[in-house]
Design a protein around this motif. Sequence first.
Motif, PDB file in Angstrom:
ATOM      1  N   UNK A  84       0.837  -1.206   0.000  1.00 12.25           N
ATOM      2  CA  UNK A  84       0.000   0.000   0.000  1.00 12.25           C
ATOM      3  C   UNK A  84       0.872   1.256   0.000  1.00 12.25           C
ATOM      4  N   UNK A  85       1.914   1.204   0.781  1.00 14.56           N
ATOM      5  CA  UNK A  85       2.838   2.333   0.866  1.00 14.56           C
ATOM      6  C   UNK A  85       3.535   2.565  -0.472  1.00 14.56           C
ATOM      7  N   UNK A  86       3.912   1.465  -1.155  1.00 14.64           N
ATOM      8  CA  UNK A  86       4.619   1.586  -2.435  1.00 14.64           C
ATOM      9  C   UNK A  86       3.722   2.200  -3.508  1.00 14.64           C
ATOM     10  N   UNK A  87       2.431   1.887  -3.461  1.00 11.93           N
ATOM     11  CA  UNK A  87       1.491   2.466  -4.426  1.00 11.93           C
ATOM     12  C   UNK A  87       1.361   3.971  -4.207  1.00 11.93           C
ATOM     13  N   UNK A  88       1.298   4.371  -2.940  1.00 10.19           N
ATOM     14  CA  UNK A  88       1.230   5.803  -2.616  1.00 10.19           C
ATOM     15  C   UNK A  88       2.489   6.525  -3.108  1.00 10.19           C
ATOM     16  N   UNK A  89       3.649   5.900  -2.901  1.00  8.18           N
ATOM     17  CA  UNK A  89       4.916   6.496  -3.330  1.00  8.18           C
ATOM     18  C   UNK A  89       4.962   6.590  -4.853  1.00  8.18           C
ATOM     19  N   UNK A  90       4.468   5.537  -5.553  1.00  4.52           N
ATOM     20  CA  UNK A  90       4.465   5.577  -7.024  1.00  4.52           C
ATOM     21  C   UNK A  90       3.590   6.723  -7.538  1.00  4.52           C
ATOM     22  N   UNK A  91       2.429   6.889  -6.945  1.00  6.23           N
ATOM     23  CA  UNK A  91       1.535   7.978  -7.365  1.00  6.23           C
ATOM     24  C   UNK A  91       2.223   9.326  -7.174  1.00  6.23           C
ATOM     25  N   UNK A  92       2.947   9.468  -6.063  1.00  2.00           N
ATOM     26  CA  UNK A  92       3.671  10.722  -5.803  1.00  2.00           C
ATOM     27  C   UNK A  92       4.736  10.964  -6.864  1.00  2.00           C
ATOM     28  N   UNK A  93       5.495   9.915  -7.210  1.00  2.00           N
ATOM     29  CA  UNK A  93       6.524  10.042  -8.247  1.00  2.00           C
ATOM     30  C   UNK A  93       5.889  10.355  -9.607  1.00  2.00           C
ATOM     31  N   UNK A  94       4.772   9.693  -9.901  1.00  2.00           N
ATOM     32  CA  UNK A  94       4.060   9.913 -11.168  1.00  2.00           C
ATOM     33  C   UNK A  94       3.665  11.381 -11.307  1.00  2.00           C
ATOM     34  N   UNK A  95       3.136  11.954 -10.230  1.00  2.00           N
ATOM     35  CA  UNK A  95       2.696  13.352 -10.260  1.00  2.00           C
ATOM     36  C   UNK A  95       3.881  14.320 -10.283  1.00  2.00           C
ATOM     37  N   UNK A  96       5.005  13.891  -9.706  1.00  2.00           N
ATOM     38  CA  UNK A  96       6.196  14.751  -9.659  1.00  2.00           C
ATOM     39  C   UNK A  96       6.994  14.740 -10.961  1.00  2.00           C
ATOM     40  N   UNK A 122       7.021  -3.786  -7.032  1.00  2.00           N
ATOM     41  CA  UNK A 122       7.753  -5.051  -7.091  1.00  2.00           C
ATOM     42  C   UNK A 122       8.908  -5.071  -6.092  1.00  2.00           C
ATOM     43  N   UNK A 123       9.568  -3.928  -5.945  1.00  2.00           N
ATOM     44  CA  UNK A 123      10.663  -3.821  -4.977  1.00  2.00           C
ATOM     45  C   UNK A 123      10.160  -4.036  -3.561  1.00  2.00           C
ATOM     46  N   UNK A 173      16.473  -2.909 -18.346  1.00  2.00           N
ATOM     47  CA  UNK A 173      17.332  -3.846 -17.623  1.00  2.00           C
ATOM     48  C   UNK A 173      17.040  -3.789 -16.128  1.00  2.00           C
ATOM     49  N   UNK A 174      16.950  -2.580 -15.570  1.00  2.00           N
ATOM     50  CA  UNK A 174      16.693  -2.422 -14.143  1.00  2.00           C
ATOM     51  C   UNK A 174      15.326  -2.980 -13.739  1.00  2.00           C
ATOM     52  N   UNK A 175      14.297  -2.688 -14.532  1.00  4.86           N
ATOM     53  CA  UNK A 175      12.941  -3.139 -14.194  1.00  4.86           C
ATOM     54  C   UNK A 175      12.837  -4.661 -14.274  1.00  4.86           C
ATOM     55  N   UNK A 176      13.347  -5.226 -15.364  1.00 10.28           N
ATOM     56  CA  UNK A 176      13.268  -6.682 -15.554  1.00 10.28           C
ATOM     57  C   UNK A 176      14.041  -7.443 -14.489  1.00 10.28           C
ATOM     58  N   UNK A 177      15.139  -6.881 -14.019  1.00  8.16           N
ATOM     59  CA  UNK A 177      15.924  -7.525 -12.973  1.00  8.16           C
ATOM     60  C   UNK A 177      15.072  -7.729 -11.717  1.00  8.16           C
ATOM     61  N   UNK A 178      14.303  -6.710 -11.332  1.00  5.85           N
ATOM     62  CA  UNK A 178      13.440  -6.801 -10.153  1.00  5.85           C
ATOM     63  C   UNK A 178      12.308  -7.803 -10.380  1.00  5.85           C
ATOM     64  N   UNK A 179      11.722  -7.783 -11.578  1.00  2.92           N
ATOM     65  CA  UNK A 179      10.615  -8.695 -11.904  1.00  2.92           C
ATOM     66  C   UNK A 179      11.065 -10.154 -11.814  1.00  2.92           C
ATOM     67  N   UNK A 180      12.191 -10.463 -12.432  1.00  3.20           N
ATOM     68  CA  UNK A 180      12.661 -11.856 -12.496  1.00  3.20           C
ATOM     69  C   UNK A 180      13.055 -12.378 -11.122  1.00  3.20           C
ATOM     70  N   UNK A 181      13.722 -11.549 -10.309  1.00  2.00           N
ATOM     71  CA  UNK A 181      14.091 -11.969  -8.953  1.00  2.00           C
ATOM     72  C   UNK A 181      12.852 -12.294  -8.137  1.00  2.00           C
ATOM     73  N   UNK A 182      11.844 -11.434  -8.206  1.00  2.02           N
ATOM     74  CA  UNK A 182      10.612 -11.632  -7.428  1.00  2.02           C
ATOM     75  C   UNK A 182       9.889 -12.915  -7.833  1.00  2.02           C
ATOM     76  N   UNK A 183       9.798 -13.163  -9.134  1.00  2.24           N
ATOM     77  CA  UNK A 183       9.120 -14.366  -9.627  1.00  2.24           C
ATOM     78  C   UNK A 183       9.878 -15.626  -9.215  1.00  2.24           C
ATOM     79  N   UNK A 184      11.198 -15.591  -9.353  1.00  4.07           N
ATOM     80  CA  UNK A 184      12.018 -16.760  -9.011  1.00  4.07           C
ATOM     81  C   UNK A 184      11.913 -17.097  -7.518  1.00  4.07           C
ATOM     82  N   UNK A 185      11.928 -16.084  -6.665  1.00  2.95           N
ATOM     83  CA  UNK A 185      11.797 -16.323  -5.232  1.00  2.95           C
ATOM     84  C   UNK A 185      10.392 -16.799  -4.872  1.00  2.95           C
ATOM     85  N   UNK A 186       9.400 -16.292  -5.563  1.00  2.00           N
ATOM     86  CA  UNK A 186       8.018 -16.726  -5.316  1.00  2.00           C
ATOM     87  C   UNK A 186       7.890 -18.227  -5.542  1.00  2.00           C
ATOM     88  N   UNK A 187       8.555 -18.733  -6.568  1.00  2.00           N
ATOM     89  CA  UNK A 187       8.508 -20.157  -6.887  1.00  2.00           C
ATOM     90  C   UNK A 187       9.262 -20.975  -5.843  1.00  2.00           C
TER      91      UNK A 187
END
Length: 481
Positions: A84-96, A122-123, A173-187
């Motif tokens: 929930x906190x990350x979504x709020x932070x993303x919205x703030x960055x989006x507006x900024x 994802x982070x 590269x930066x975004x995909x790195x976070x996505x792949x790590x999260x998916x691999x750990x989830x498994x």
Amino acid sequence: MKNKVFTGFFWKFNEQISSQLVTFIISIILARLLTPKDYGIVALINVFISIADVFVTSGFGAALIQKKDADDTDFSTIFIISELFSIVVYIAIYLMAPSIAKFYNNNDLTLIVRIFALKLPLSAFNAIQQAYVSKKMLFKKIFISTTASAIISGCIGIVLAYMGFGIWALIMQYILNTVIVSVALFVQLDWHPEWKFSWSSGKPLLNYGWKVLMTSILGAFFNQLRTLLLGKAYTPAELAYYNRGQKFPELLSQNIDGTISTVLFPAMSAYNDDLEKIKLLVRKSIKVSTFIIMPLMFGMAATAKPIILILLTDKWIESVPYMQYLCIAGAFGTISNTNMQAISAIGRSDILLNLELIKKPIYLLLLVVGLKISVLAVAYTMTIYSVCSALLNMSPNRKLLSYKFKEQVEDILPALILSITMFIIVELITLIKLPIFVMFVAQIFVGVVIYTLLALIFKLEACMYILEIIKSSKKKYRKYE
């Protein structure tokens, strides 16, 4: 616990080495395909993304590790809060984003910032996964995840850079790195997010975590403030030379010091009611980490020019002096980190926050002085700050752990003196006219021999301890054979 710590060091170090080695190789290829300006623009944007990332990844995970009996409800509660906190932070960055683009007089940055910031939710998820791994000392499971993510995301980045996507190659590269790590750990992990929320569980964790979070935010903000002000006062290319010079010492720091900190924190947290054991862990950690990191940092400073020329070509030659100063700064980072891990493990996150409030005015003063002079002067003042920071971070443990200042200096000095001696000898080799690759090999060989011989002659405790571990490992290996 001793076996868990050694196993943790082994797998975490292997994970760091493999992923960072892959990242390092890929960064060299990308540096040849992309321009310093591309890297400079990403560095500008990363100022804001890095600070936002600290908001969603720091503090709460540390609280889960520090709590002795953290259960699935605790993890799920913190997961929900973090997301929930990350979504709020993303919205703030989006507006900024438009304001950020306007600040740098580059309207193209608006879309880039908004896309780059998508990694934040994802982070946040990955931070809880990492906390679970550290809490359970399951570092073997993360080895495959980080290595695979580094290879896959890196290869995609190279393909995109070769196809002419420029800055977008780095962003993806930066975004995909976070996505792949999260998916691999989830498994791999047994823990998965559940819709369990308990305020009674979350409140004490938040009480501890918000202080760690504020500490991390202050550190990240002032660290990124340097990049922001450099980017505003100087050209993107000059900023890129600074950041490229910083990259090599960071590589060593993440691989070695990062490994020690990651494994040491949960190990010390398991004994957070036994201060004598924590003191012993801290002393041994400082002796071993300084014995390893200081010669590597001073050695890298001495070989900065051939490293840059051989790996990155003369296009990046201006990075050499930055790399030298920042290597020396990095040599003292392990002292700060180990002391801070101990303070955090015994639950005194308030002291960590107070330390940051004391250190940051010093940082700001040194940064302003450096900016008034030149980009290189900033690297010099940051080296001074690194030493000051280490001294300040040593102070609380004099009372908390009865780890006297004199004892800490005695634990640090042997490795420091030997490293400086080695540095001077390796630097003298540059006076001999040799082909650049031959000189590089000669510097490494002489540096390793000199440091090792001096360590053996003076029988440094850390050296003897490492040799003992190696002998013990060989005996176990022969036994299983």
